[in-house]
Write a protein that holds these residues in place. Sequence first.
Motif, PDB file in Angstrom:
ATOM      1  N   ARG B   9       0.831  -1.201   0.000  1.00  0.00           N
ATOM      2  CA  ARG B   9       0.000   0.000   0.000  1.00  0.00           C
ATOM      3  C   ARG B   9       0.865   1.250   0.000  1.00  0.00           C
ATOM      4  O   ARG B   9       0.500   2.268  -0.586  1.00  0.00           O
ATOM      5  CB  ARG B   9      -0.906   0.006   1.233  1.00  0.00           C
ATOM      6  CG  ARG B   9      -2.015  -1.037   1.216  1.00  0.00           C
ATOM      7  CD  ARG B   9      -3.088  -0.712   0.193  1.00  0.00           C
ATOM      8  NE  ARG B   9      -3.518   0.672   0.216  1.00  0.00           N
ATOM      9  CZ  ARG B   9      -4.378   1.181   1.088  1.00  0.00           C
ATOM     10  NH1 ARG B   9      -4.901   0.423   2.030  1.00  0.00           N
ATOM     11  NH2 ARG B   9      -4.726   2.469   1.020  1.00  0.00           N
ATOM     12  N   PHE B  33      -5.853  -2.872 -16.034  1.00  0.00           N
ATOM     13  CA  PHE B  33      -5.285  -1.564 -16.351  1.00  0.00           C
ATOM     14  C   PHE B  33      -4.398  -1.106 -15.207  1.00  0.00           C
ATOM     15  O   PHE B  33      -4.683  -1.359 -14.033  1.00  0.00           O
ATOM     16  CB  PHE B  33      -6.391  -0.513 -16.517  1.00  0.00           C
ATOM     17  CG  PHE B  33      -7.322  -0.731 -17.671  1.00  0.00           C
ATOM     18  CD1 PHE B  33      -8.365  -1.637 -17.581  1.00  0.00           C
ATOM     19  CD2 PHE B  33      -7.172  -0.009 -18.843  1.00  0.00           C
ATOM     20  CE1 PHE B  33      -9.246  -1.831 -18.646  1.00  0.00           C
ATOM     21  CE2 PHE B  33      -8.049  -0.192 -19.900  1.00  0.00           C
ATOM     22  CZ  PHE B  33      -9.075  -1.097 -19.802  1.00  0.00           C
ATOM     23  N   TYR B  35      -2.994   2.650 -13.817  1.00  0.00           N
ATOM     24  CA  TYR B  35      -3.087   4.104 -13.906  1.00  0.00           C
ATOM     25  C   TYR B  35      -2.133   4.716 -12.889  1.00  0.00           C
ATOM     26  O   TYR B  35      -1.850   4.135 -11.837  1.00  0.00           O
ATOM     27  CB  TYR B  35      -4.512   4.597 -13.600  1.00  0.00           C
ATOM     28  CG  TYR B  35      -5.511   4.415 -14.723  1.00  0.00           C
ATOM     29  CD1 TYR B  35      -6.148   3.194 -14.922  1.00  0.00           C
ATOM     30  CD2 TYR B  35      -5.822   5.463 -15.583  1.00  0.00           C
ATOM     31  CE1 TYR B  35      -7.073   3.032 -15.952  1.00  0.00           C
ATOM     32  CE2 TYR B  35      -6.743   5.311 -16.612  1.00  0.00           C
ATOM     33  CZ  TYR B  35      -7.361   4.085 -16.786  1.00  0.00           C
ATOM     34  OH  TYR B  35      -8.268   3.929 -17.810  1.00  0.00           O
ATOM     35  N   GLN B  37      -1.639   8.175 -10.548  1.00  0.00           N
ATOM     36  CA  GLN B  37      -2.340   9.342 -10.050  1.00  0.00           C
ATOM     37  C   GLN B  37      -1.379  10.203  -9.237  1.00  0.00           C
ATOM     38  O   GLN B  37      -1.031   9.876  -8.108  1.00  0.00           O
ATOM     39  CB  GLN B  37      -3.541   8.936  -9.192  1.00  0.00           C
ATOM     40  CG  GLN B  37      -4.403  10.111  -8.755  1.00  0.00           C
ATOM     41  CD  GLN B  37      -5.646   9.668  -7.993  1.00  0.00           C
ATOM     42  OE1 GLN B  37      -5.763   8.515  -7.571  1.00  0.00           O
ATOM     43  NE2 GLN B  37      -6.589  10.582  -7.806  1.00  0.00           N
ATOM     44  N   PRO B  43      -6.437  10.174 -12.307  1.00  0.00           N
ATOM     45  CA  PRO B  43      -5.635   9.040 -12.793  1.00  0.00           C
ATOM     46  C   PRO B  43      -5.301   9.183 -14.264  1.00  0.00           C
ATOM     47  O   PRO B  43      -6.133   9.633 -15.056  1.00  0.00           O
ATOM     48  CB  PRO B  43      -6.560   7.846 -12.557  1.00  0.00           C
ATOM     49  CG  PRO B  43      -7.523   8.286 -11.503  1.00  0.00           C
ATOM     50  CD  PRO B  43      -7.721   9.735 -11.735  1.00  0.00           C
ATOM     51  N   PHE B  45      -3.696   6.971 -17.582  1.00  0.00           N
ATOM     52  CA  PHE B  45      -3.485   5.622 -18.101  1.00  0.00           C
ATOM     53  C   PHE B  45      -2.005   5.330 -18.301  1.00  0.00           C
ATOM     54  O   PHE B  45      -1.248   6.159 -18.818  1.00  0.00           O
ATOM     55  CB  PHE B  45      -4.226   5.488 -19.429  1.00  0.00           C
ATOM     56  CG  PHE B  45      -3.952   4.222 -20.180  1.00  0.00           C
ATOM     57  CD1 PHE B  45      -3.005   4.190 -21.193  1.00  0.00           C
ATOM     58  CD2 PHE B  45      -4.656   3.061 -19.896  1.00  0.00           C
ATOM     59  CE1 PHE B  45      -2.761   3.038 -21.902  1.00  0.00           C
ATOM     60  CE2 PHE B  45      -4.413   1.899 -20.606  1.00  0.00           C
ATOM     61  CZ  PHE B  45      -3.468   1.892 -21.608  1.00  0.00           C
ATOM     62  N   LEU B  91      -2.506   2.944  -9.458  1.00  0.00           N
ATOM     63  CA  LEU B  91      -3.799   2.274  -9.345  1.00  0.00           C
ATOM     64  C   LEU B  91      -3.902   1.138 -10.342  1.00  0.00           C
ATOM     65  O   LEU B  91      -3.531   1.279 -11.508  1.00  0.00           O
ATOM     66  CB  LEU B  91      -4.933   3.266  -9.620  1.00  0.00           C
ATOM     67  CG  LEU B  91      -5.003   4.496  -8.717  1.00  0.00           C
ATOM     68  CD1 LEU B  91      -6.048   5.474  -9.243  1.00  0.00           C
ATOM     69  CD2 LEU B  91      -5.343   4.080  -7.297  1.00  0.00           C
ATOM     70  N   GLU B 104     -16.945   0.300 -16.795  1.00  0.00           N
ATOM     71  CA  GLU B 104     -17.048   0.058 -15.362  1.00  0.00           C
ATOM     72  C   GLU B 104     -15.823  -0.727 -14.922  1.00  0.00           C
ATOM     73  O   GLU B 104     -15.754  -1.946 -15.097  1.00  0.00           O
ATOM     74  CB  GLU B 104     -18.322  -0.712 -15.029  1.00  0.00           C
ATOM     75  CG  GLU B 104     -18.516  -0.893 -13.533  1.00  0.00           C
ATOM     76  CD  GLU B 104     -19.869  -1.482 -13.176  1.00  0.00           C
ATOM     77  OE1 GLU B 104     -20.708  -1.625 -14.093  1.00  0.00           O
ATOM     78  OE2 GLU B 104     -20.077  -1.789 -11.998  1.00  0.00           O
ATOM     79  N   LEU B 105     -14.873  -0.014 -14.383  1.00  0.00           N
ATOM     80  CA  LEU B 105     -13.647  -0.619 -13.896  1.00  0.00           C
ATOM     81  C   LEU B 105     -13.719  -0.769 -12.384  1.00  0.00           C
ATOM     82  O   LEU B 105     -14.305   0.065 -11.694  1.00  0.00           O
ATOM     83  CB  LEU B 105     -12.440   0.244 -14.264  1.00  0.00           C
ATOM     84  CG  LEU B 105     -12.217   0.544 -15.738  1.00  0.00           C
ATOM     85  CD1 LEU B 105     -10.935   1.346 -15.923  1.00  0.00           C
ATOM     86  CD2 LEU B 105     -12.174  -0.728 -16.560  1.00  0.00           C
ATOM     87  N   PHE B 107     -11.431  -0.741  -9.184  1.00  0.00           N
ATOM     88  CA  PHE B 107     -10.110  -0.273  -8.812  1.00  0.00           C
ATOM     89  C   PHE B 107      -9.657  -0.845  -7.477  1.00  0.00           C
ATOM     90  O   PHE B 107     -10.475  -1.046  -6.559  1.00  0.00           O
ATOM     91  CB  PHE B 107     -10.100   1.261  -8.695  1.00  0.00           C
ATOM     92  CG  PHE B 107     -10.025   1.983 -10.008  1.00  0.00           C
ATOM     93  CD1 PHE B 107     -11.167   2.212 -10.753  1.00  0.00           C
ATOM     94  CD2 PHE B 107      -8.807   2.424 -10.495  1.00  0.00           C
ATOM     95  CE1 PHE B 107     -11.100   2.882 -11.965  1.00  0.00           C
ATOM     96  CE2 PHE B 107      -8.730   3.099 -11.704  1.00  0.00           C
ATOM     97  CZ  PHE B 107      -9.870   3.323 -12.442  1.00  0.00           C
ATOM     98  N   GLY B 108      -8.349  -1.053  -7.358  1.00  0.00           N
ATOM     99  CA  GLY B 108      -7.753  -1.336  -6.072  1.00  0.00           C
ATOM    100  C   GLY B 108      -7.538  -0.048  -5.297  1.00  0.00           C
ATOM    101  O   GLY B 108      -7.804   1.049  -5.802  1.00  0.00           O
ATOM    102  N   GLU B 109      -7.038  -0.173  -4.074  1.00  0.00           N
ATOM    103  CA  GLU B 109      -6.827   0.995  -3.224  1.00  0.00           C
ATOM    104  C   GLU B 109      -5.566   1.760  -3.608  1.00  0.00           C
ATOM    105  O   GLU B 109      -5.366   2.878  -3.159  1.00  0.00           O
ATOM    106  CB  GLU B 109      -6.768   0.572  -1.761  1.00  0.00           C
ATOM    107  CG  GLU B 109      -8.103   0.028  -1.247  1.00  0.00           C
ATOM    108  CD  GLU B 109      -8.033  -0.421   0.191  1.00  0.00           C
ATOM    109  OE1 GLU B 109      -9.103  -0.655   0.789  1.00  0.00           O
ATOM    110  OE2 GLU B 109      -6.917  -0.539   0.736  1.00  0.00           O
TER     111      GLU B 109
END
Lengths: 119, 116
Positions: B9, B33, B35, B37, B43, B45, B91, B104-105, B107-109
Amino acid sequence: AQSVAQPEDQVNVAEGNPLTVKCTYSVSGNPYLFWYVQYPNRGLQFLLKYITGDNLVKGSYGFEAEFNKSQTSFHLKKPSALVSDSALYFCAVRDVRPDRGSTLGRLYFGRGTQLTVWP
Amino acid sequence: GAGVSQSPRYKVAKRGQDVALRCDPISGHVSLFWYQQALGQGPEFLTYFQNEAQLDKSGLPSDRFFAERPEGSVSTLKIQRTQQEDSAVYLCASSLTPGGITGELFFGEGSRLTVL
């Protein structure tokens, strides 16, 4: 090229009042538009999308968004804000005419708008 | 787990160090994907996998960035010789559909990288 603008870095609203988070877009074809929300220490979550059809799109947690082609806008709205709606909101547009080697599903995000709902 | 899992994390690296960031997508999701940020930004790509194939790496900022998904499930983003401008949240997102075309993706934290 596709792009999204969120003109407000911050939006503050009292609980129970209506809220609007603004988004304008620029695309070379028909727009596919999305809203995502990011709560603190959480991943982005999908809220709603506009692909085609009715200009008013309903999504999660009572949110809705209005697509306006003439104004190239896709504003996020909610009739009555909750304190728990406080989060970072991102508008995004999908690449509908990707360059060679580029992914059709690639999303272009705005900078985000921090929504604060105070009690 | 039920969602997209990313590790670590938080990562602090000294400039010049190599780092590896892991993403465990939702089971059965074809698309993956990455990304980037940056602070105060949305975010951006980096790269896209459909199963094990890396179909789009046009967003990778330099040849120091490398991603793989050898078995079509877990993916690793590697950054070699890290620079301060690499500091960002990375991300990972997955989607059931090829190309994530529904938009509609999931996402992880994210993995927050700080390069000193």
